[in-house]
Design a protein around this motif. Structure first.
Motif, PDB file in Angstrom:
ATOM      1  N   ARG A 266      -6.793  -3.028   8.612  1.00 49.48           N
ATOM      2  CA  ARG A 266      -6.421  -2.062   9.648  1.00 49.48           C
ATOM      3  C   ARG A 266      -5.581  -2.767  10.699  1.00 49.48           C
ATOM      4  O   ARG A 266      -5.859  -3.906  11.068  1.00 49.48           O
ATOM      5  CB  ARG A 266      -7.659  -1.436  10.288  1.00 49.48           C
ATOM      6  CG  ARG A 266      -8.482  -0.593   9.321  1.00 49.48           C
ATOM      7  CD  ARG A 266      -9.749  -0.046   9.961  1.00 49.48           C
ATOM      8  NE  ARG A 266     -10.517   0.787   9.040  1.00 49.48           N
ATOM      9  CZ  ARG A 266     -11.341   0.309   8.109  1.00 49.48           C
ATOM     10  NH1 ARG A 266     -11.523  -1.009   8.012  1.00 49.48           N
ATOM     11  NH2 ARG A 266     -11.987   1.119   7.297  1.00 49.48           N
TER      12      ARG A 266
ATOM     13  N   ILE B 194      -2.407   1.953  11.224  1.00 52.90           N
ATOM     14  CA  ILE B 194      -1.971   1.823   9.838  1.00 52.90           C
ATOM     15  C   ILE B 194      -3.135   1.210   9.065  1.00 52.90           C
ATOM     16  O   ILE B 194      -3.764   0.256   9.526  1.00 52.90           O
ATOM     17  CB  ILE B 194      -0.717   0.933   9.707  1.00 52.90           C
ATOM     18  CG1 ILE B 194       0.490   1.620  10.358  1.00 52.90           C
ATOM     19  CG2 ILE B 194      -0.423   0.616   8.245  1.00 52.90           C
ATOM     20  CD1 ILE B 194       1.761   0.796  10.328  1.00 52.90           C
ATOM     21  N   GLU B 195      -3.421   1.773   7.893  1.00 55.63           N
ATOM     22  CA  GLU B 195      -4.519   1.277   7.067  1.00 55.63           C
ATOM     23  C   GLU B 195      -3.988   0.857   5.697  1.00 55.63           C
ATOM     24  O   GLU B 195      -3.079   1.489   5.153  1.00 55.63           O
ATOM     25  CB  GLU B 195      -5.596   2.344   6.905  1.00 55.63           C
ATOM     26  CG  GLU B 195      -6.270   2.728   8.224  1.00 55.63           C
ATOM     27  CD  GLU B 195      -7.398   3.722   8.037  1.00 55.63           C
ATOM     28  OE1 GLU B 195      -7.589   4.181   6.885  1.00 55.63           O
ATOM     29  OE2 GLU B 195      -8.079   4.030   9.032  1.00 55.63           O
TER      30      GLU B 195
ATOM     31  N   GLU C 203     -10.046  -4.291   2.922  1.00 54.08           N
ATOM     32  CA  GLU C 203      -9.622  -3.148   3.734  1.00 54.08           C
ATOM     33  C   GLU C 203      -8.992  -3.687   5.020  1.00 54.08           C
ATOM     34  O   GLU C 203      -9.640  -4.420   5.779  1.00 54.08           O
ATOM     35  CB  GLU C 203     -10.810  -2.255   4.085  1.00 54.08           C
ATOM     36  CG  GLU C 203     -11.552  -1.686   2.885  1.00 54.08           C
ATOM     37  CD  GLU C 203     -10.803  -0.543   2.223  1.00 54.08           C
ATOM     38  OE1 GLU C 203      -9.828  -0.039   2.828  1.00 54.08           O
ATOM     39  OE2 GLU C 203     -11.192  -0.161   1.107  1.00 54.08           O
TER      40      GLU C 203
ATOM     41  N   ASP D 255      -2.415  -0.228  -1.249  1.00 60.18           N
ATOM     42  CA  ASP D 255      -2.254   1.171  -0.859  1.00 60.18           C
ATOM     43  C   ASP D 255      -2.103   1.211   0.650  1.00 60.18           C
ATOM     44  O   ASP D 255      -2.926   0.638   1.380  1.00 60.18           O
ATOM     45  CB  ASP D 255      -3.477   1.992  -1.282  1.00 60.18           C
ATOM     46  CG  ASP D 255      -3.620   2.082  -2.796  1.00 60.18           C
ATOM     47  OD1 ASP D 255      -2.585   2.223  -3.471  1.00 60.18           O
ATOM     48  OD2 ASP D 255      -4.755   2.003  -3.297  1.00 60.18           O
ATOM     49  N   VAL D 256      -1.062   1.889   1.122  1.00 56.59           N
ATOM     50  CA  VAL D 256      -0.739   1.900   2.548  1.00 56.59           C
ATOM     51  C   VAL D 256      -0.752   3.328   3.071  1.00 56.59           C
ATOM     52  O   VAL D 256      -0.226   4.241   2.427  1.00 56.59           O
ATOM     53  CB  VAL D 256       0.656   1.279   2.804  1.00 56.59           C
ATOM     54  CG1 VAL D 256       0.951   1.225   4.304  1.00 56.59           C
ATOM     55  CG2 VAL D 256       0.755  -0.114   2.195  1.00 56.59           C
ATOM     56  N   THR D 257      -1.361   3.521   4.241  1.00 56.98           N
ATOM     57  CA  THR D 257      -1.349   4.817   4.925  1.00 56.98           C
ATOM     58  C   THR D 257      -0.848   4.614   6.355  1.00 56.98           C
ATOM     59  O   THR D 257      -1.461   3.883   7.118  1.00 56.98           O
ATOM     60  CB  THR D 257      -2.756   5.445   4.964  1.00 56.98           C
ATOM     61  OG1 THR D 257      -3.253   5.548   3.610  1.00 56.98           O
ATOM     62  CG2 THR D 257      -2.717   6.820   5.598  1.00 56.98           C
ATOM     63  N   PRO D 258       0.312   5.215   6.697  1.00 53.78           N
ATOM     64  CA  PRO D 258       1.157   6.117   5.908  1.00 53.78           C
ATOM     65  C   PRO D 258       1.943   5.360   4.834  1.00 53.78           C
ATOM     66  O   PRO D 258       2.245   4.176   4.999  1.00 53.78           O
ATOM     67  CB  PRO D 258       2.093   6.724   6.950  1.00 53.78           C
ATOM     68  CG  PRO D 258       2.179   5.676   8.022  1.00 53.78           C
ATOM     69  CD  PRO D 258       0.828   5.041   8.079  1.00 53.78           C
ATOM     70  N   SER D 259       2.269   6.054   3.762  1.00 49.84           N
ATOM     71  CA  SER D 259       2.856   5.408   2.593  1.00 49.84           C
ATOM     72  C   SER D 259       4.252   4.846   2.836  1.00 49.84           C
ATOM     73  O   SER D 259       4.693   3.939   2.123  1.00 49.84           O
ATOM     74  CB  SER D 259       2.908   6.398   1.420  1.00 49.84           C
ATOM     75  OG  SER D 259       3.687   7.533   1.756  1.00 49.84           O
TER      76      SER D 259
ATOM     77  N   GLU E 121       4.697  -2.351   1.694  1.00 53.38           N
ATOM     78  CA  GLU E 121       4.164  -2.749   0.394  1.00 53.38           C
ATOM     79  C   GLU E 121       5.017  -3.830  -0.267  1.00 53.38           C
ATOM     80  O   GLU E 121       4.530  -4.604  -1.097  1.00 53.38           O
ATOM     81  CB  GLU E 121       4.029  -1.551  -0.535  1.00 53.38           C
ATOM     82  CG  GLU E 121       5.333  -0.877  -0.873  1.00 53.38           C
ATOM     83  CD  GLU E 121       5.152   0.329  -1.784  1.00 53.38           C
ATOM     84  OE1 GLU E 121       6.160   0.801  -2.352  1.00 53.38           O
ATOM     85  OE2 GLU E 121       4.010   0.804  -1.932  1.00 53.38           O
TER      86      GLU E 121
ATOM     87  N   HIS F 145       5.273   2.711  11.528  1.00 49.34           N
ATOM     88  CA  HIS F 145       5.150   3.926  10.718  1.00 49.34           C
ATOM     89  C   HIS F 145       6.438   4.227   9.972  1.00 49.34           C
ATOM     90  O   HIS F 145       6.405   4.702   8.831  1.00 49.34           O
ATOM     91  CB  HIS F 145       4.771   5.108  11.606  1.00 49.34           C
ATOM     92  CG  HIS F 145       3.299   5.277  11.782  1.00 49.34           C
ATOM     93  ND1 HIS F 145       2.707   6.478  12.111  1.00 49.34           N
ATOM     94  CD2 HIS F 145       2.275   4.385  11.663  1.00 49.34           C
ATOM     95  CE1 HIS F 145       1.391   6.319  12.185  1.00 49.34           C
ATOM     96  NE2 HIS F 145       1.115   5.067  11.931  1.00 49.34           N
TER      97      HIS F 145
END
Length: 219
Positions: free
Chosen positions: A117, A126-127, A115, A137-141, A200, A178
């Motif tokens: 951050r 961003i996580e 995980e 898996d990226v947030t935001p994508s 990604e 972002h």
């Protein structure tokens, strides 16, 4: 690498002062590893490494040469003793780094999900969740990331840059954002030539930087 030895420890990134802002680029070509770098980035990296750098693969090869060809190990990442905005958590341990990309690299050095951050240069979170299968898996994508090299770092002709010199010239410009627009706004004012890709899409580069020599040849 410990925080005492890592020259990517600069908290702030040098900004351009008396120079014209660099022409920075966005790479559309896939796969990213074989994609051509923008001309200004390729030229500056070639100057820094003292060899022809035209594509991401060339950059990877040059960095691996500095690390003696056998990839980057866990203890060679830019670890920090205290907390930083850039962390990576496994089932048993939390690591703090100078740069978020070390967390992605870590995911290729441990056989378990990680995980991750981080924060953008404007302190937006961003996580990421990276797995040994090289998925992320990226947030935001639609987050993006940058690579770059400082324009004010010179290596004497004929010399190969040291690991510390590479970290010092490149790590401050490996950032997460972002959006592509956020990257472009940041890139206008840094004293470096930079390039951006979807976050990604940066995973295969981390995999190549950390792979053993035999694995890289096989790949």
């Amino acid at each position: 690498m410990s925080d005492q030895d890592c020259n990517c420890a600069d908290v702030t990134v040098d900004t351009a002062t008396d120079q014209t802002p660099n022409s920075n680029g966005w790479v559309e070509e896939r796969p990213v590893k074989t994609a051509q770098l923008p001309v200004d980035v390729a030229g500056n990296m070639s100057r820094f490494f003292g060899e022809s750098i035209e594509a991401f693969d060339d950059m990877i090869s040059a960095i691996r040469t500095v690390t003696e060809g056998d990839g980057i190990a866990v203890d060679e990442l830019c670890h920090v003793d205290g907390e930083t905005p850039h962390s990576a958590e496994t089932a048993d341990e939390t690591y703090y780094f100078r740069c978020f990309y070390d967390g992605i690299a870590l995911a290729h050095l441990v056989d378990e999900p990680v995980e991750i951050r981080t924060e953008t240069p404007t302190n937006e979170p961003i996580e990421m969740r990276a797995s040994p299968e090289r998925d992320i898996d990226v947030t935001p994508s639609d987050a993006v990331m940058s690579f770059g090299v400082a324009t004010d770092r010179d290596i004497p002709a004929g010399d190969v840059p040291t690991t510390d010199e590479v970290y010092g010239a490149i790590c401050p410009y490996v950032k997460a954002f972002h959006t592509r627009e956020d990257y472009e706004n940041w890139a206008e004012d840094v004293a470096a030539t930079t390039v951006a890709i979807p976050l990604e899409s940066g995973v295969p580069i981390a995999a190549s930087l950390t792979a053993s020599a035999s694995s890289e040849v096989a790949g």
